[in-house]
Design an enzyme around this catalytic site. Structure first.
Site, PDB file in Angstrom:
ATOM      1  N   ASP A 121      40.889  43.052  41.651  1.00  0.00           N
ATOM      2  CA  ASP A 121      39.572  43.484  41.176  1.00  0.00           C
ATOM      3  C   ASP A 121      38.621  43.827  42.311  1.00  0.00           C
ATOM      4  O   ASP A 121      37.891  44.814  42.261  1.00  0.00           O
ATOM      5  CB  ASP A 121      38.934  42.382  40.320  1.00  0.00           C
ATOM      6  CG  ASP A 121      39.742  42.074  39.080  1.00  0.00           C
ATOM      7  OD1 ASP A 121      40.401  42.994  38.573  1.00  0.00           O
ATOM      8  OD2 ASP A 121      39.721  40.918  38.628  1.00  0.00           O
ATOM      9  N   LYS A 123      37.733  36.933  36.903  1.00  0.00           N
ATOM     10  CA  LYS A 123      38.201  36.990  35.531  1.00  0.00           C
ATOM     11  C   LYS A 123      37.245  36.243  34.604  1.00  0.00           C
ATOM     12  O   LYS A 123      36.800  35.138  34.898  1.00  0.00           O
ATOM     13  CB  LYS A 123      39.596  36.366  35.409  1.00  0.00           C
ATOM     14  CG  LYS A 123      40.648  37.050  36.283  1.00  0.00           C
ATOM     15  CD  LYS A 123      40.822  38.519  35.927  1.00  0.00           C
ATOM     16  CE  LYS A 123      41.895  39.161  36.793  1.00  0.00           C
ATOM     17  NZ  LYS A 123      42.003  40.619  36.542  1.00  0.00           N
ATOM     18  N   GLU A 181      39.444  38.509  43.196  1.00  0.00           N
ATOM     19  CA  GLU A 181      39.515  38.889  41.789  1.00  0.00           C
ATOM     20  C   GLU A 181      38.508  38.045  41.020  1.00  0.00           C
ATOM     21  O   GLU A 181      38.175  36.917  41.421  1.00  0.00           O
ATOM     22  CB  GLU A 181      40.912  38.655  41.223  1.00  0.00           C
ATOM     23  CG  GLU A 181      41.936  39.678  41.659  1.00  0.00           C
ATOM     24  CD  GLU A 181      43.144  39.692  40.743  1.00  0.00           C
ATOM     25  OE1 GLU A 181      43.228  40.629  39.915  1.00  0.00           O
ATOM     26  OE2 GLU A 181      43.976  38.789  40.843  1.00  0.00           O
TER      27      GLU A 181
END
Length: 278
Positions: free
Chosen positions: A91, A113, A111
Site C-alpha cells: 500500500d 489495512k 501497508e
C-alpha cells in the site's frame, strides 16, 4: 497505543514547524492522507536529515527481482516464476537508499489495512447481518492477503540483518482490549477483544512470531535452538485498537523511526557517503 519515541532532532523540527502541519503543508487534510503519501513524506524527511544519501520511492517490486535476490543467497533459490511481469505492490510502496556500492537497499515498506466497522455501526444505531438484527458483523479474512507481501519482501531481504516492514491496522477487527460502545438508544454493546468472531489480530501475528505489537521490530532477531541459529524477519505490526483511525502524524513518526533503524543497520555500507567531505 503507540507513544512517540522519536529523536530529539526530529521532535525539535516538529515543534519549529508547528508539528505535522508544517511537515505536511498547511492545507493538507491529514485524515485523508494515504499511507503511500505519508511514505513519500518520510522519504523527504530522510533526504533532508541525511543530505549526502540518495533515496527513492517505488510503488511495486517485480517477482523477477525478488528471485534474483534469492539466487544471490543460494543458486537453488528463486528458480520458479510463471508470470514474467508479476509484481507485488504494498500500500505504501517501498523507500530505498543507495549504498556505497551504488546498490539500492530497502529502508521502509508499509501497508495499512482497515477491517471492521462495528464501532461506527453501533454509534449510528445500525444493525447488521443477514436479517439486520445483529450488533456485530463476523470478521472476514481479506486481511490474510497481507501475508503474501510480507513473505515476498522477506524473500527480497533474506540477505539483510533487518526487516523494515510496517503494517498499520485499524478497525474493530483489530482491537487490543475489550471496549463498550453505546448505541443511540442508550443500550451498551461490548466488543470483546478475545472473541474469535471479531478479532483478526491472531491471523497476522504469525508475521512477527507472536512478539509484541506496537513495537519497532525492524532489527532481525537471532535465536538459538540446540545447535542451530535461526534468523527471524518480523513485521512491525501497529494496531490502533479502540475502533479508531490512525492519525497521520503517528504513522509518520512510526515510519521515520523504522526507516532510521534501517539506516543504522546498514551502517558501514553507507559510511563513505556520510563521512565524505562536501
Amino acid at each position: 497505543m503507540y507513544r512517540k519515541k522519536q529523536s530529539s532532532r526530529l521532535t525539535s523540527q516538529h515543534k519549529l514547524s508547528q508539528g505535522v502541519v508544517g511537515i505536511f503543508g498547511e492545507n493538507a487534510k491529514l485524515h485523508d492522507l494515504t499511507v503511500g503519501k505519508i511514505s513519500r513524506l518520510v522519504m523527504k524527511e530522510l533526504a533532508s536529515e541525511f543530505p549526502k544519501l540518495s533515496f527513492r520511492h517505488r510503488e511495486s517490486i517485480r517477482k523477477s527481482e525478488i528471485n534474483e535476490a534469492l539466487k544471490k543467497v543460494d543458486p537453488e533459490l528463486g528458480q520458479t516464476l510463471f508470470v514474467s511481469n508479476s509484481s507485488i505492490k504494498p500500500d505504501g510502496g517501498v523507500v530505498e537508499v543507495k549504498d556505497d556500492n551504488g546498490e539500492w537497499r530497502v529502508v521502509l515498506v508499509t501497508e495499512a489495512k482497515n477491517q471492521g466497522k462495528d464501532v461506527e455501526n453501533i454509534l449510528k444505531g445500525v444493525l447488521v447481518g443477514k436479517n439486520s438484527d445483529q450488533d456485530l458483523m463476523a470478521a472476514g479474512n481479506a486481511i490474510e492477503r497481507s501475508h503474501k507481501n510480507i513473505s515476498e519482501i522477506a524473500n527480497l531481504m533474506l540477505s539483510e540483518s533487518y526487516f523494515p516492514y510496517v503494517l498499520f491496522l485499524e478497525g474493530s477487527n483489530f482491537l487490543t482490549e475489550t471496549i463498550s460502545v453505546a448505541r443511540p438508544d442508550g443500550r451498551v454493546v461490548t466488543l470483546d477483544c478475545n472473541s474469535g468472531m471479531l478479532n483478526r489480530l491472531d491471523r497476522l501475528t504469525a508475521a512477527n512470531y507472536g512478539m509484541p505489537i506496537n513495537k519497532n521490530l525492524c532489527v532481525n532477531k537471532f535465536v538459538k535452538h540446540k545447535d542451530k541459529a535461526i534468523m527471524l524477519q518480523a513485521a512491525s505490526i501497529y494496531s490502533q485498537g479502540y475502533g479508531k483511525r490512525w492519525d497521520a502524524e503517528d504513522m509518520f513518526e512510526v515510519m521515520v523511526d523504522v526507516a532510521k533503524t534501517s539506516l543504522r543497520a546498514l551502517g558501514s555500507d553507507l559510511f563513505n557517503q556520510i563521512t565524505s567531505k562536501e
